[in-house]
Design a protein around this motif. Structure first.
Motif, PDB file in Angstrom:
ATOM      1  N   ILE A 170      -1.556   7.334   3.931  1.00 46.08           N
ATOM      2  CA  ILE A 170      -1.859   6.865   2.515  1.00 46.08           C
ATOM      3  C   ILE A 170      -0.597   7.506   1.791  1.00 46.08           C
ATOM      4  N   TYR A 171       0.114   6.568   0.835  1.00 51.50           N
ATOM      5  CA  TYR A 171       1.252   6.995   0.239  1.00 51.50           C
ATOM      6  C   TYR A 171       0.613   6.973  -1.303  1.00 51.50           C
ATOM      7  N   SER A 172       0.915   8.339  -2.136  1.00 53.50           N
ATOM      8  CA  SER A 172       0.570   8.408  -3.426  1.00 53.50           C
ATOM      9  C   SER A 172       1.482   8.945  -4.437  1.00 53.50           C
ATOM     10  N   ALA A 173       1.564   8.327  -5.596  1.00 52.35           N
ATOM     11  CA  ALA A 173       2.296   9.235  -6.667  1.00 52.35           C
ATOM     12  C   ALA A 173       1.515  10.362  -7.159  1.00 52.35           C
ATOM     13  N   GLY A 174       2.214  11.020  -7.997  1.00 51.78           N
ATOM     14  CA  GLY A 174       1.757  12.091  -8.600  1.00 51.78           C
ATOM     15  C   GLY A 174       1.361  13.390  -7.983  1.00 51.78           C
ATOM     16  N   GLN A 175       2.656  13.849  -7.179  1.00 52.94           N
ATOM     17  CA  GLN A 175       2.288  15.185  -6.323  1.00 52.94           C
ATOM     18  C   GLN A 175       2.426  16.034  -7.700  1.00 52.94           C
ATOM     19  N   GLY A 176       1.673  17.349  -7.417  1.00 54.46           N
ATOM     20  CA  GLY A 176       1.514  18.520  -8.294  1.00 54.46           C
ATOM     21  C   GLY A 176       0.906  17.986  -9.625  1.00 54.46           C
ATOM     22  N   ALA A 177       0.491  16.895  -9.655  1.00 48.97           N
ATOM     23  CA  ALA A 177      -0.398  16.357 -11.043  1.00 48.97           C
ATOM     24  C   ALA A 177      -1.624  15.837 -10.684  1.00 48.97           C
ATOM     25  N   VAL A 198      -6.303  12.795   7.706  1.00 51.29           N
ATOM     26  CA  VAL A 198      -5.472  11.704   6.838  1.00 51.29           C
ATOM     27  C   VAL A 198      -4.307  12.320   6.572  1.00 51.29           C
ATOM     28  N   GLU A 199      -3.236  11.500   6.826  1.00 51.66           N
ATOM     29  CA  GLU A 199      -1.903  11.776   6.379  1.00 51.66           C
ATOM     30  C   GLU A 199      -1.539  11.242   4.969  1.00 51.66           C
ATOM     31  N   VAL A 200      -0.973  12.301   4.073  1.00 49.08           N
ATOM     32  CA  VAL A 200      -0.576  11.685   2.673  1.00 49.08           C
ATOM     33  C   VAL A 200       0.954  11.987   2.638  1.00 49.08           C
ATOM     34  N   VAL A 201       1.352  10.895   1.939  1.00 43.70           N
ATOM     35  CA  VAL A 201       2.818  11.083   1.760  1.00 43.70           C
ATOM     36  C   VAL A 201       2.814  10.671   0.450  1.00 43.70           C
ATOM     37  N   PHE A 202       3.871  11.806  -0.424  1.00 45.01           N
ATOM     38  CA  PHE A 202       4.098  11.755  -1.873  1.00 45.01           C
ATOM     39  C   PHE A 202       5.414  11.044  -2.274  1.00 45.01           C
ATOM     40  N   ALA A 203       5.458   9.913  -2.994  1.00 39.89           N
ATOM     41  CA  ALA A 203       6.660   9.532  -3.258  1.00 39.89           C
ATOM     42  C   ALA A 203       6.550   8.826  -4.738  1.00 39.89           C
ATOM     43  N   ALA A 205       6.428   6.023  -7.781  1.00 38.69           N
ATOM     44  CA  ALA A 205       5.396   4.826  -7.906  1.00 38.69           C
ATOM     45  C   ALA A 205       6.210   3.743  -7.413  1.00 38.69           C
ATOM     46  N   SER A 206       7.659   3.414  -7.899  1.00 36.19           N
ATOM     47  CA  SER A 206       8.436   2.414  -7.804  1.00 36.19           C
ATOM     48  C   SER A 206       8.770   2.260  -6.469  1.00 36.19           C
ATOM     49  N   GLU A 207       8.939   3.489  -5.789  1.00 31.42           N
ATOM     50  CA  GLU A 207       9.077   3.335  -4.242  1.00 31.42           C
ATOM     51  C   GLU A 207       8.013   2.842  -3.340  1.00 31.42           C
ATOM     52  N   ILE A 208       6.715   3.511  -3.781  1.00 24.89           N
ATOM     53  CA  ILE A 208       5.540   2.917  -3.155  1.00 24.89           C
ATOM     54  C   ILE A 208       5.212   1.672  -3.132  1.00 24.89           C
ATOM     55  N   SER A 209       5.426   1.223  -4.354  1.00 20.75           N
ATOM     56  CA  SER A 209       5.296  -0.377  -4.770  1.00 20.75           C
ATOM     57  C   SER A 209       6.130  -1.264  -3.761  1.00 20.75           C
ATOM     58  N   ALA A 210       7.436  -0.762  -3.610  1.00 15.50           N
ATOM     59  CA  ALA A 210       8.454  -1.698  -3.169  1.00 15.50           C
ATOM     60  C   ALA A 210       7.903  -1.645  -1.689  1.00 15.50           C
ATOM     61  N   LYS A 211       7.458  -0.550  -1.177  1.00 20.77           N
ATOM     62  CA  LYS A 211       7.249  -0.692   0.518  1.00 20.77           C
ATOM     63  C   LYS A 211       5.881  -1.141   0.652  1.00 20.77           C
ATOM     64  N   LEU A 212       4.876  -1.269  -0.274  1.00 21.44           N
ATOM     65  CA  LEU A 212       3.752  -1.800  -0.017  1.00 21.44           C
ATOM     66  C   LEU A 212       3.787  -3.213  -0.094  1.00 21.44           C
ATOM     67  N   LEU A 213       4.574  -3.705  -0.996  1.00 18.26           N
ATOM     68  CA  LEU A 213       5.016  -5.332  -1.299  1.00 18.26           C
ATOM     69  C   LEU A 213       5.835  -5.826   0.095  1.00 18.26           C
ATOM     70  N   SER A 214       6.616  -4.662   0.680  1.00 15.36           N
ATOM     71  CA  SER A 214       7.466  -5.360   1.645  1.00 15.36           C
ATOM     72  C   SER A 214       6.735  -5.345   3.174  1.00 15.36           C
ATOM     73  N   TYR A 219      -1.315   1.479   3.051  1.00 13.05           N
ATOM     74  CA  TYR A 219      -2.243   2.138   1.965  1.00 13.05           C
ATOM     75  C   TYR A 219      -1.553   2.864   0.945  1.00 13.05           C
ATOM     76  N   ALA A 220      -2.109   2.697  -0.414  1.00  9.03           N
ATOM     77  CA  ALA A 220      -1.177   3.552  -1.323  1.00  9.03           C
ATOM     78  C   ALA A 220      -2.218   3.746  -2.351  1.00  9.03           C
ATOM     79  N   MET A 221      -2.048   4.962  -2.943  1.00 10.69           N
ATOM     80  CA  MET A 221      -2.746   5.153  -4.362  1.00 10.69           C
ATOM     81  C   MET A 221      -1.860   5.136  -5.434  1.00 10.69           C
ATOM     82  N   LEU A 222      -2.111   4.401  -6.448  1.00 14.14           N
ATOM     83  CA  LEU A 222      -1.224   4.245  -7.594  1.00 14.14           C
ATOM     84  C   LEU A 222      -2.051   4.043  -8.942  1.00 14.14           C
ATOM     85  N   PRO A 223      -1.566   4.519  -9.983  1.00 14.95           N
ATOM     86  CA  PRO A 223      -2.159   4.266 -11.418  1.00 14.95           C
ATOM     87  C   PRO A 223      -1.959   3.011 -11.781  1.00 14.95           C
ATOM     88  N   VAL A 224      -2.755   2.442 -12.932  1.00  9.58           N
ATOM     89  CA  VAL A 224      -2.354   0.998 -13.577  1.00  9.58           C
ATOM     90  C   VAL A 224      -1.331   1.438 -14.528  1.00  9.58           C
TER      91      VAL A 224
END
Length: 362
Positions: A170-177, A198-203, A205-214, A219-224
């Motif tokens: 799962i990719y997630s935004a917000g490392q250290g937060a 579980v493998e967690v990759v922090f990146a 949010a814009s990068e995660i969104s682009a990878k998810l859409l492509s 799997y990704a965790m993002l804020p609204v």
């Protein structure tokens, strides 16, 4: 002839007095002008209708409350208050001045150097700042609960709970937060360990969104509103699989997710308690408006650049879990959340749990 001489004497005497009165100050050893000279040179003060340079709350020359909000979900609840400052018939511009920041670091700097009085910040930022400034700020309210969502891309339907993430990446935004600590807490409480189950990759949010859409990631965790935008752009291939707030509540630990804290400088709270209370009333009214007038609020949110567009804002507002919590209710809600973060990593709250001085309870 005698009549002319008699007239000439008083004229000469008057001329002599006039010359003495106009004698330069440098020739006056005491350098103290006579009463007659003072009356002649002091300007007459006349009333003016020009406004004071510093706006006043109550006519007592108090400066406006300087508050700042963070763009994104942290600032959504304040949209109506910003609008009231700018456009309401009974405009609050003399009561407030505001800033919209793009990063928590801007707000931390403003609070630390005294340029900001009140700000909406990430809750873990609030407790870290309290610990690092030896009580220099206080939490005066909570504004947003959970805003995180776990998304599934590629049109998949394989996950519906945290336990379903076992064996996944799962990719997630917000490392250290907040997002990192929340994810780690949820995984642990569901018996999963990062790196093993579980493998967690922090990146970003814009990068995660682009990878998810492509389709590069599933799997990704993002804020609204980032999550909301990804779902909208995915056109059916990206779905909201897990509401993180609901997943946290399902643990029934007595704590709840608290993403946004409203903080004020402690000196400001002590000096202007009425201003703090006035702000809380205005902020509560703003959150109430946003929750109950989504269409109108969405236009405001987008207009202030808090979300990319009104359409995204309209979809995101119901997912923000906006709430106004203050006083003793706030204290119990966020203290249990800080305890949960502390069990994940003490560094998440600045190394130690805060004392009760962090909370403003009127």
């Amino acid at each position: 002839m005698k009549r002319m001489k008699l007239l000439a004497l008083p004229l000469a005497f008057a001329l002599l007095l006039s010359l003495c009165a106009c004698k330069p100050a440098a020739e006056n050893p005491s350098n103290e002008p006579s009463e007659e000279v003072t009356a002649a040179v002091l300007p007459t003060e006349e009333p003016t209708n020009e406004p004071d340079e510093t706006p006043s709350l109550t006519g007592d020359q108090e400066p406006p409350t300087r508050f700042a909000v963070l763009s994104g979900p942290t600032g959504v609840g304040a949209a109506k208050l910003l609008d009231s400052v700018d456009n309401a018939p009974d405009s609050l511009h003399t009561f407030y001045s505001y800033t919209i920041a793009t990063d928590n670091s801007e707000l931390v700097a403003g609070l630390s150097n005294g340029e900001i009085d009140i700000a909406t910040v990430a809750s873990n930022v609030a407790v870290n700042l309290y610990n690092k400034t030896d009580g220099g700020v206080q939490i005066i309210a909570l504004g947003t609960l959970g805003v995180l969502h776990i998304l599934e891309g590629s049109g998949g339907t394989s996950i519906s709970s945290i336990a379903d993430l076992e064996g996944k990446t799962i990719y997630s935004a917000g490392q250290g937060a907040n997002p990192e600590y929340i994810l780690r807490y949820l995984l642990r409480e569901n018996g999963l360990e990062i790196g093993e189950d579980v493998e967690v990759v922090f990146a970003d949010a814009s990068e995660i969104s682009a990878k998810l859409l492509s389709g590069d990631i599933e799997y990704a965790m993002l804020p609204v509103p980032a999550a909301t935008a990804a779902i909208a752009k995915g056109e059916g291939k990206v779905r909201a699989a897990i509401d993180v707030t609901e997943a946290w509540d399902a643990l029934q630990t007595g704590s709840q997710v608290v993403m946004t804290a409203v903080v004020a400088r402690t000196d400001f709270v002590k000096t202007y308690p009425q201003k703090v209370n006035d702000f809380l009333a205005d902020y509560e009214a703003s959150i109430d408006f946003v929750n109950n007038n989504v269409d109108a609020a969405a236009e405001l949110v987008a207009g202030y650049g808090i979300t990319p567009s009104a359409g995204i804002a309209k979809l995101a507002i119901p997912q923000c879990h906006l709430a106004f919590i203050s006083g003793s209710d706030m204290m119990s809600a966020v203290s249990s959340y800080f305890m949960a973060l502390y069990t994940v990593d003490p560094a998440s709250v600045g190394g130690s749990l805060p004392d009760d001085g962090i909370y403003y309870v009127p």
